[in-house]
Design an enzyme around this catalytic site. Structure first.
Site, short mmCIF file in Angstrom:
data_model
loop_
_atom_site.label_atom_id
_atom_site.label_comp_id
_atom_site.label_asym_id
_atom_site.label_seq_id
_atom_site.Cartn_x
_atom_site.Cartn_y
_atom_site.Cartn_z
N LEU A 14 -22.24 85.86 73.30
CA LEU A 14 -23.32 85.86 72.30
C LEU A 14 -24.07 84.53 72.27
O LEU A 14 -25.27 84.47 72.11
CB LEU A 14 -22.72 86.16 70.92
N ASP A 72 -5.60 93.47 70.64
CA ASP A 72 -5.87 94.90 70.44
C ASP A 72 -5.74 95.63 71.79
O ASP A 72 -5.56 95.00 72.84
CB ASP A 72 -7.27 95.11 69.83
N SER A 79 -14.90 81.76 72.89
CA SER A 79 -15.43 80.42 72.66
C SER A 79 -14.89 79.43 73.69
O SER A 79 -15.41 78.33 73.81
CB SER A 79 -15.07 79.96 71.24
N GLN A 117 -7.40 87.78 76.04
CA GLN A 117 -6.75 87.02 74.97
C GLN A 117 -6.56 87.91 73.75
O GLN A 117 -5.90 87.52 72.79
CB GLN A 117 -7.61 85.81 74.58
N ASN A 118 -7.17 89.08 73.77
CA ASN A 118 -7.13 89.95 72.60
C ASN A 118 -5.78 90.67 72.49
O ASN A 118 -5.18 91.04 73.50
CB ASN A 118 -8.26 90.99 72.67
N HIS A 131 -1.93 86.77 75.34
CA HIS A 131 -1.51 86.35 73.99
C HIS A 131 -0.70 87.44 73.28
O HIS A 131 -0.58 87.40 72.06
CB HIS A 131 -2.72 85.97 73.14
C1 BV8 Z 1 0.68 76.87 75.37
C2 BV8 Z 1 -2.63 84.39 68.21
C3 BV8 Z 1 2.53 75.71 76.42
C4 BV8 Z 1 -3.07 85.72 68.68
C5 BV8 Z 1 -3.80 82.68 69.34
C6 BV8 Z 1 -4.75 71.78 76.85
C7 BV8 Z 1 -5.65 71.00 76.13
C8 BV8 Z 1 -5.62 71.00 74.74
C9 BV8 Z 1 -4.70 71.79 74.05
C10 BV8 Z 1 -3.83 72.57 74.76
C11 BV8 Z 1 -3.86 72.54 76.13
N1 BV8 Z 1 -2.90 73.39 76.58
C12 BV8 Z 1 -2.28 73.96 75.53
C13 BV8 Z 1 -2.82 73.46 74.40
C14 BV8 Z 1 -2.42 73.83 73.01
C15 BV8 Z 1 -2.96 75.15 72.51
C16 BV8 Z 1 -4.47 75.05 72.52
O1 BV8 Z 1 -5.16 75.52 73.39
N2 BV8 Z 1 -5.03 74.45 71.50
C17 BV8 Z 1 -6.50 74.32 71.43
C18 BV8 Z 1 -6.97 75.04 70.18
C19 BV8 Z 1 -6.87 72.89 71.51
N3 BV8 Z 1 -2.50 76.27 73.33
C20 BV8 Z 1 -1.32 76.84 73.10
O2 BV8 Z 1 -0.57 76.46 72.21
C21 BV8 Z 1 -0.94 77.98 74.01
N4 BV8 Z 1 0.39 77.78 74.47
O3 BV8 Z 1 -0.13 76.23 75.98
O4 BV8 Z 1 2.04 76.74 75.59
C22 BV8 Z 1 3.98 75.98 76.64
C23 BV8 Z 1 4.43 76.13 77.93
C24 BV8 Z 1 5.81 76.39 78.14
C25 BV8 Z 1 6.69 76.50 77.07
C26 BV8 Z 1 6.21 76.38 75.78
C27 BV8 Z 1 4.84 76.11 75.56
C28 BV8 Z 1 -0.86 79.29 73.22
C29 BV8 Z 1 -2.17 79.73 72.74
C30 BV8 Z 1 -2.01 81.03 71.96
C31 BV8 Z 1 -2.97 81.08 70.89
N5 BV8 Z 1 -2.85 82.31 70.10
N6 BV8 Z 1 -3.67 83.49 68.30
C32 BV8 Z 1 -3.78 86.48 67.59
O5 BV8 Z 1 -3.37 86.37 66.45
O6 BV8 Z 1 -4.71 87.19 67.95
S1 BV8 Z 1 -5.34 81.95 69.60
C33 BV8 Z 1 -6.63 82.88 69.22
O7 BV8 Z 1 -7.69 82.22 69.97
C34 BV8 Z 1 -6.63 84.30 69.66
O8 BV8 Z 1 -5.57 84.66 70.45
C35 BV8 Z 1 -7.89 84.37 70.47
O9 BV8 Z 1 -7.85 85.36 71.44
C36 BV8 Z 1 -7.96 83.01 71.09
C37 BV8 Z 1 -9.27 82.67 71.67
O10 BV8 Z 1 -10.30 82.90 70.73
P1 BV8 Z 1 -11.56 83.74 71.17
O11 BV8 Z 1 -11.09 85.06 71.62
O12 BV8 Z 1 -12.36 82.94 72.09
O13 BV8 Z 1 -12.32 83.97 69.76
P2 BV8 Z 1 -13.36 82.98 69.05
O14 BV8 Z 1 -13.56 83.50 67.69
O15 BV8 Z 1 -12.97 81.57 69.20
O16 BV8 Z 1 -14.70 83.14 69.89
C38 BV8 Z 1 -15.40 84.37 69.92
C39 BV8 Z 1 -16.56 84.23 70.88
O17 BV8 Z 1 -17.17 85.49 71.01
C40 BV8 Z 1 -17.63 83.24 70.38
O18 BV8 Z 1 -18.05 82.42 71.46
C41 BV8 Z 1 -18.79 84.16 69.94
O19 BV8 Z 1 -20.06 83.58 70.21
C42 BV8 Z 1 -18.58 85.35 70.84
N7 BV8 Z 1 -19.07 86.61 70.25
C43 BV8 Z 1 -19.05 87.01 68.96
N8 BV8 Z 1 -19.57 88.24 68.85
C44 BV8 Z 1 -19.93 88.62 70.09
C45 BV8 Z 1 -19.62 87.58 70.99
N9 BV8 Z 1 -19.87 87.65 72.32
C46 BV8 Z 1 -20.45 88.78 72.77
N10 BV8 Z 1 -20.78 89.83 71.97
C47 BV8 Z 1 -20.53 89.78 70.63
N11 BV8 Z 1 -20.87 90.84 69.86
#
Ligand code: BV8
Length: 233
Positions: A202, A94, A177, A91-92, A109
């Site tokens: 984490l 980078d 997450s 999903q990254n 993404h």
């Molecule tokens: C789509 C831009 C359809 C990129 C991002 C079903 C149910 C409900 C909702 C939906 C569904 N299907 C679709 C949806 C809607 C929506 C969605 O999911 N909404 C959610 C929030 C409810 N999805 C969409 O809109 C997607 N599109 O479905 O399109 C469609 C089909 C045909 C035609 C048209 C449309 C598109 C989603 C794209 C989202 N883009 N951002 C950017 O700028 O980078 S989202 C963003 O969240 C980033 O991309 C990121 O990668 C992604 C996920 O986040 P994580 O990577 O998990 O990061 P987070 O901070 O949340 O968590 C970090 C984790 O790491 C934590 O758990 C932490 O504990 C852990 N951690 C921290 N440090 C460490 C660690 N682990 C290990 N070691 C460490 N050191």
């Protein structure tokens, strides 16, 4: 890749956290200092393109300055050792997996080092800024945007990702997450097709999917330890 991978690894922001790149949903995460609707939706871009360009120009510069950590390197090592293969679905946005040496990386993404022309549809490798509104090298119009999948937009390569997910023996989830779909549904798809599922994170995921195995800790520690075990009988 030509053959179905034995292992699929889904990664999120947590795998790059120890390289100094911000995650999204932790206390100091990007979504606490920026509103998703402002910087990660097509509507936000239409309203204020300069703001969105500033956000991604800064993240591109941050990613360029970052270096892969031990988790990225361990996954690259696993790709070399696993037969018939490993695919990383990230999903990254980078390129730290590639810079660590992984070659089968699918960005669902999009990528910071890519630009998308909204006039002619070209996708171009792009490492410079976009905020100064450079012309598209293909059609000349000043309509380049970050090649990033925003909320409400279709993710890239979903058919190939789902095919690999259905075919793999092991589906590992690292540093995410698990709240953004369709990525968040892949572990359940893998399980439904017989894969063993593993979470390396984490902390536990909220309302989490029942993984077969969960290992909590920093990616730079839990991922290399898990990788070391994959070659064992
Ligand atoms: C789509 C831009 C359809 C990129 C991002 C079903 C149910 C409900 C909702 C939906 C569904 N299907 C679709 C949806 C809607 C929506 C969605 O999911 N909404 C959610 C929030 C409810 N999805 C969409 O809109 C997607 N599109 O479905 O399109 C469609 C089909 C045909 C035609 C048209 C449309 C598109 C989603 C794209 C989202 N883009 N951002 C950017 O700028 O980078 S989202 C963003 O969240 C980033 O991309 C990121 O990668 C992604 C996920 O986040 P994580 O990577 O998990 O990061 P987070 O901070 O949340 O968590 C970090 C984790 O790491 C934590 O758990 C932490 O504990 C852990 N951690 C921290 N440090 C460490 C660690 N682990 C290990 N070691 C460490 N050191």
């Amino acid at each position: 890749m030509d053959v179905a991978p034995r292992i699929v690894v889904l990664t999120g922001a947590g795998v790059s956290a120890e390289s100094g790149l911000q995650t999204f949903r932790s206390a100091d995460g990007l979504w606490y200092s920026h509103r998703i609707t402002d910087v990660a939706t097509p509507e936000g871009f239409a309203r204020d393109p300069a703001l969105v360009h500033r956000f991604y120009d800064q993240r591109r510069a941050d990613a360029l300055a970052a270096v892969p950590n031990a988790a990225h390197r361990a996954l690259a090592r696993l790709e070399r050792d696993v037969d018939p293969g490993l695919a990383i679905v990230t999903q990254n946005v980078d390129d730290l997996h590639e810079r660590a040496g992984s070659s089968h990386v699918i960005h669902l993404h999009g990528e910071l080092n890519s630009a998308l022309c909204t006039a002619c549809g070209s996708r171009l490798r792009w490492t410079a800024t976009l905020g100064d509104r450079p012309p598209c090298p293909e059609c000349g119009s000043r309509t380049l945007r970050p090649d990033i999948v925003w909320f409400g937009e279709a993710v890239y390569h979903l058919d190939a990702i789902e095919a690999a997910t259905r075919a793999c023996e092991t589906f590992a989830v690292v540093g995410t997450s698990g709240v953004v779909y369709p990525a968040a549904g892949l572990a359940a798809l893998a399980r439904a097709h017989g894969a063993r599922t593993v979470l390396l994170n984490l902390e536990a995921q909220d309302g989490g999917f029942g993984y077969d195995e969960v290992r909590l800790g920093p990616a730079s520690e839990v991922v290399p330890a898990w990788v070391d075990e994959q070659g064992e009988p």
